[in-house]
Design a protein around this motif. Structure first.
Motif, mmCIF file in Angstrom:
data_model
loop_
_atom_site.group_PDB
_atom_site.id
_atom_site.type_symbol
_atom_site.label_atom_id
_atom_site.label_comp_id
_atom_site.label_asym_id
_atom_site.label_seq_id
_atom_site.Cartn_x
_atom_site.Cartn_y
_atom_site.Cartn_z
ATOM 1 N N PHE A 89 67.279 29.213 18.636
ATOM 2 C CA PHE A 89 68.378 30.065 18.169
ATOM 3 C C PHE A 89 68.214 31.450 18.799
ATOM 4 N N HIS A 90 68.622 31.532 20.057
ATOM 5 C CA HIS A 90 68.336 32.765 20.797
ATOM 6 C C HIS A 90 69.118 33.946 20.262
ATOM 7 N N ARG A 91 70.322 33.672 19.798
ATOM 8 C CA ARG A 91 71.139 34.778 19.325
ATOM 9 C C ARG A 91 70.581 35.343 18.036
ATOM 10 N N LYS A 92 70.212 34.421 17.175
ATOM 11 C CA LYS A 92 69.644 34.843 15.913
ATOM 12 C C LYS A 92 68.329 35.591 16.168
#
Lengths: 137, 1066
Positions: free
Chosen positions: B400-403
């Motif tokens: 979950f790169h955005r998170k």
């Protein structure tokens, strides 16, 4: 609430939020929710593309909001953020709202002057989203 | 328990905690050197068994966490290694005392301890002691690892004894109640004899033994104990410990399933056995359970006290799915206790790590989501940062790169929270940089040059703003300027007008201190920040290399041109054209630039800003030739349309020059914008040849400049135009000053003239000059001036009009026989007046006052210097515009026989069409004064034409033509003679008249000449002697007394020559 439309490359095509003063927060919420959308899509697998459910359901609940997702067959994502306190909204209502959005989006795509991937500037779409948000809020 | 260890993972449950600490003054560097060596010994195969002991080393451990040691034994500090420096024996007792004090801190839980003394030598050091090791220095301590292994073995012995002790402690009816610190007061006064209480004690003890077994390397035993503990604790609703037992079960199962570890520390963990690791790699896959069960049975042959080897023991091991279920359950139990927040949090972290291994991101995110909401006591800022960082790391791990970026950003913000007395801007900046990939943002402007930007502009802009702010607070203005430039360049389309204003204002204030450069900024951690050229401030739409002005354009000499046609291909023509991708840009331009001459490039620019854009120091970037760019400053109005900008420079050497781009300075940021990186820039090619330097010629003339431009059909472009007004027949000298204003000597000069646009018939040479006089001043050094004189002679038709002559020819017959019928004085009205009477005629003729125009171009081809050696020249064209006003007309011509047979009288009707009074002088005649608009007849006695003098006697038309030619030659010769004799400006004109008369009076060819001098001073008027041996001729000099006010010419002369052929009367 906020309503967003994202294209398959995961950049926004359309963002509308009410109230507008805290828009950046919605941006962050929707942006991070994409992780979940991606995960859900990849989890569904390719075999089920045809009969898969477009509605992704509740992506994740935060303290204040509920984030719902919907993805079209062309991987255009719809994300809706609604107030957690709004209990009147059932899964079915959300689902029908997404379907309405999808229909409107299809109308936009039918416009020969619209380049897929461009930001959406459509009065018809605006009014549709507005009326939907009025209904929710 | 208040300090969470976010780095924990499930396999930490099997480790023994050893604290390594310095005592006294130990240099930090030396301590960590030893610490590193000690911590390398993290696994020890215990003697006489196949079991492996894992050690977790900490150099810092809060004692309050130690108090939870009974709850989960891996939290218990069981070993203490103290490192100290001691130089003399005197200090030794003191040092040893300190060691004991240190031991007391963890005293209750320690199994064993060691003291490493560095620097002490001598008697004390030689005593063999088990708890103290002496080393002469930090460099001479080869046995440290051995010592540690021995130490661990001693720990194992204690652990093993404890395990056996607790495990076999079945018979004794009093099982102590293990409890966590916050529980202690809850159990005061409880009935210790109740079944419930006993069960609780039993359950807790089982769980504890399970922990010990796990630590002692007896996985299977621990599983059994945990299962039993779960059963016992569930029955008494002891949730906290039930949770711990479940977590123990999970940990043991995770260790079993993932021998590689879940902490992500690759290679740090040795597989428990060669065969095991190979098997275990497949273990956690569903469907392989049968093998795993079998395998468990085989390997669990460790010492087991009370848990007899049951068949199917491996069932105790949880399946990967069950691990998560049990974790969930455990966490839900932990959640019931506020004081167990850290335990819950750590359990969440451990579960997430396991899920990350299982690639079950969705569930992992649920655990993380839960972890986010675990409220610990008031966290310190540092702990908050740590917490957010670890959340970010975990999100990253599950993809979950955005998170992850979201939490990293929060951590970064926390580093610089206003509540922190000394904000860690550096840390904040570093963390912010790490969030960039999560927001799909790179700091290379090249990535944004491809079409419109598509991304989360609002979020990205926020991040860039934060980077700018953090770098500014870090005290790195260069970095700050770089980020702000990047923001402005890449997010320009998304900035509102107000934001544009704000950003540029702050940029200007920063660059005042530290101007933006084109250098790559390298950060301490190795990240390189490429420069940000402002290609959008202004936006360049097209780049066009301009040719030199016409007068400065170099031309290749014809003879050399042939050689220059390059022989790239043996074929004269080939349909195959080498197409290259970059052809658009690389295409060569068909003109040349000249070394040391100012060359121009035109850009069409556009200002996208809502305010005036000041671009300073805008110049060209070139390669190939040394080029002196002359920068320009410009100010573009707000949201201007396309705006042309000309950039200039001087090539200093020769060769091929390529214009690669331009440089600017906008808002204090220097930018080098390369055309290759600019999308959609139109060019006409960027490479041009620079030829060697040539001289520059500037001409100035004695005549006024003219606004009149020659018609473009002339083909040449004229740099200067001059104009002059002359009367028909007038001669004027044009003095041209040639100045070499270049830097090279002017060596060669060629002058050619071209008469253009002449409908008029011109007699004689219009322009004559003598180049030798000028050339003798050559070579012309830079700055020197030479003069060049051109004579302008206008000799147009003096005849009036054809039909008048027709009349005359009718008269001519009568002339021969009849006395002159026309009155001597006759006033002929100007044609204008006769127009109404004879409109048909007038339309054919036009009026007398009609001004005729003559145009000519003088081309100066010149060369010199190195350019001349290369075969180049320049061409400077001077346009000459001459307005010819009519002077006199001969309206009628006739002859009268004279007294001598060799002579005759030529009768001329002369009409003055000017507004001035004229004096006509003719040889042997008195001056004739003609008023304006007056017509008078004058008679001139001329010698008869000696027809026989021609080499071939003319009998037909061809001979007549011959005669004519001869006459013309003579006429020229005569004109030259007159010029040299009288030194007057002369304009010779041969009229159509002579031909007409010749045609009419075929039988009487006669040559007639007239020279008219128009003089202000009549006395000066010399009749011009016509020289001709075999021609009868006469000259008429007409002098004009200037009476009009506008008559400012002092000397005007004209020589009108008429040719008449008079036939011999035979």
């Amino acid at each position: 609430g906020s309503c967003d439309l994202l294209c398959s490359q995961n950049y926004p095509l359309y963002i509308r939020s009410v109230p507008t003063e805290n828009e950046l927060k919605f941006h962050y919420t929707v942006h991070t929710s994409l992780d979940v959308v991606d995960e859900k899509i990849s989890a569904m697998g390719k075999a089920l593309v045809d009969q898969r459910e477009l509605y992704l359901g509740l992506l994740y609940p935060t303290e204040d909001y509920k984030v719902y997702g919907y993805v079209t067959n062309s991987k255009v994502k719809f994300v809706m953020v609604v107030d957690s306190s709004n209990t009147a909204l059932r899964d079915n209502e959300i689902r029908s709202m997404f379907r309405k959005l999808h229909n409107s989006y299809t109308d936009i795509m039918c416009n020969p002057f619209y380049n897929p991937g461009d930001r959406i500037h459509s009065r018809a779409f605006d009014t549709m989203v507005n009326s939907m948000m009025m209904q929710v809020c | 328990m208040s300090v969470p260890d976010y780095m924990q993972c499930a396999e930490d449950h099997q480790t023994l905690l050893v604290v390594v600490q310095p005592v006294g003054i130990v240099p930090e560097e030396s301590f960590f050197r030893i610490y590193k060596r000690i911590s390398a010994v993290s696994q020890v195969n215990v003697r006489d068994s196949q079991r492996v002991l894992y050690i977790r080393y900490r150099h810092h451990y809060p004692p309050e966490n130690n108090e939870w040691g009974d709850f989960q034994t891996h939290r218990k500090v069981v070993g203490l290694i103290t490192i100290t420096e001691c130089s003399s024996a005197k200090e030794w007792p003191q040092t040893f005392e300190k060691f004991h004090l240190q031991k007391e801190m963890y005293g209750s839980t320690l199994y064993d301890s060691r003291l490493f003394v560095f620097g002490l030598q001598g008697e004390i050091a030689e005593q063999p002691r088990t708890d103290v090791a002496f080393y002469p220095s930090y460099d001479e301590c080869e046995t440290v690892e051995k010592r540690i292994e021995d130490f661990i073995e001693s720990l194992f012995i204690v652990l093993e004894s404890k395990r056996l002790d607790r495990a076999t402690d079945k018979s004794g009816d009093k099982i102590p109640l293990l409890c966590v610190p916050f529980e202690k007061k809850d159990f005061v006064g409880l009935d210790t004899d109740s079944r419930h209480y006993k069960k609780r004690c039993q359950g807790r003890m089982r769980k504890h033994v399970g922990d010990l077994c796990l630590q002692a390397g007896m996985l299977q035993d621990s599983l059994v104990h945990y299962h039993m503990a779960v059963e016992l604790l569930r029955s008494v609703n002891d949730f906290l410990w039930l949770g711990a037992a479940l977590e123990g079960l999970c940990s043991a199962s995770v260790i079993y399933h993932y021998p590689g570890g879940t902490g992500g520390k690759v290679g740090s963990r040795r597989a428990q056995g060669g065969s095991l690791s190979a098997e275990a790699g497949n273990r956690h896959r569903p469907g392989k359970d049968a093998i795993s069960i079998l395998f468990c049975a085989l390997t669990s042959n460790g010492i087991n006290a009370d848990t007899s080897a049951e068949i199917g023991r491996a069932k105790n091991c949880l399946s990967p799915e069950d691990i998560i279920e049990k974790y969930k359950e455990a966490i839900s139990y932990y959640g019931k206790y506020k004081n167990a927040g850290v335990i819950e949090l750590e359990a969440c972290v451990k579960a997430v790590r396991v899920l990350a291994m299982q690639k079950r991101s969705m569930e992992a995110s649920e655990f993380l989501q839960n972890a986010v909401y675990i409220n610990l006591r008031q966290l310190s800022e540092e702990e908050k940062i740590q917490r957010y960082s670890i959340l970010s790391e975990l999100y990253e791990r599950i993809g979950f790169h955005r998170k992850s970026a979201f939490f990293k950003r929060i951590a970064a913000m926390q580093c610089a929270a206003p509540s922190i007395p000394e904000p860690g801007w550096r840390a904040c900046y570093k963390l912010l940089l790490e969030t960039l990939p999560g927001y799909s943002l790179s700091l290379d402007p090249q990535d944004f040059s491809k079409g419109t930007h598509r991304g989360w502009a609002a979020v990205q802009m926020r991040l860039l703003h934060e980077l700018v702010y953090a770098s500014r607070r870090m005290g790195n203005p260069a970095l700050c300027v770089r980020h702000l430039s990047f923001l402005l360049q890449t997010m320009l389309d998304f900035l509102s007008d107000q934001e544009k204003k704000d950003v540029t204002q702050s940029l200007e204030s920063y660059t005042a201190k530290c101007p933006g450069t084109m250098e790559v900024i390298t950060l301490p951690d190795g990240l390189k920040l490429p420069p940000v050229p402002f290609t959008k401030l202004p936006i360049v739409k097209s780049v066009k290399l301009l040719n030199l002005p016409t007068s400065l354009r170099p031309h290749k000499m014809k003879s050399l041109l042939g050689q220059n046609v390059s022989t790239k291909s043996p074929f004269i023509y080939s349909p195959i054209i080498a197409h290259s991708r970059g052809e658009e840009r690389n295409k060569k331009i068909d003109f040349q630039w000249v070394q040391a001459d100012v060359c121009e490039v035109q850009l069409m620019v556009y200002n996208p800003m809502p305010f005036e854009l000041r671009v300073e120091n805008m110049g060209l970037l070139t390669t190939g030739v040394e080029f002196e760019s002359l920068p320009a400053a410009l100010s573009l109005p707000a949201e201007s349309g396309l705006y042309p900008v000309t950039l200039v420079g001087v090539p200093q050497t020769t060769g091929h020059i390529t214009v690669n781009g331009y440089h600017t300075s906008v808002f204090g940021v220097f930018s080098d914008c390369l055309l290759d990186n600019l999308p959609g820039v139109k060019t006409n090619g960027c490479t041009v040849e620079v030829i060697p330097a040539l001289p520059r010629l500037q001409i100035s003339t004695s005549l006024p400049r003219s606004a009149h431009t020659l018609q473009p059909s002339s083909g040449d472009e004229i740099s200067t135009n001059v104009s002059v007004q002359l009367y028909n027949g007038e001669t004027q000298q044009l003095i041209i000053k040639l100045e070499n204003i270049g830097t090279e000597p002017l060596e060669k000069l060629e002058v050619t003239a071209k008469t253009v646009n002449t409908k008029e018939k011109l007699y004689g040479d219009f322009l004559t000059w003598n180049l030798e006089d000028t050339l003798c001043q050559f070579p012309l050094k830079p700055g020197k001036i030479a003069t060049f004189i051109v004579n302008i002679k206008v000799k147009l038709d003096f005849s009036c009009q054809e039909n008048l002559l027709q009349d005359l020819s009718d008269d001519g017959i009568s002339v021969s026989g009849l006395p002159l019928s026309s009155p001597f004085r006759q006033v002929v009205k100007p044609r204008v007046e006769t127009k109404p009477l004879n409109p048909q005629e007038s339309s054919k003729v036009g009026d007398f006052s009609h001004v005729k125009t003559l145009e000519a171009i003088l081309n100066f081809k010149y060369s010199g210097g190195p350019g001349h050696a290369e075969g180049y020249y320049r061409n400077l064209a001077l346009g000459l515009h001459v307005e010819v006003e009519p002077s006199v007309f001969f309206t009628r011509i006739s002859t009268l026989p004279a007294t001598s047979t060799r002579q005759c009288h030529l009768l001329l009707d002369v009409f003055n069409s000017t507004e001035h009074e004229l004096t006509i002088s003719a040889r042997n005649n008195e001056d004739l004064i003609l008023h304006a608009g007056e017509c008078q007849r004058m008679a001139i006695q001329v010698d008869k034409f000696n027809f026989e003098s021609f080499p071939e006697s003319p009998t037909d038309g061809a001979q007549l033509a011959n005669a004519k030619q001869l006459e013309e030659e003579r006429q020229q010769a005569r004109g030259l003679e007159i010029n040299s004799k009288l030194d007057i400006w002369e304009a010779s004109v041969e009229g159509v008249l002579n031909q007409l008369v010749l045609e009419h009076l075929q039988l009487a060819p006669l040559q007639w000449g007239e020279e008219a001098n128009l003089l202000k001073d009549v006395c000066d008027a010399n009749p011009v002697a016509g020289v001709g041996t075999d021609l009868m001729e006469s000259s008429v000099a007409a002098a004009c007394a200037g009476q009009a006010k506008s008559w400012d010419r002092t000397l005007i002369s004209f020589d009108a020559a008429l040719l008449l052929s008079i036939a011999k009367l035979s």
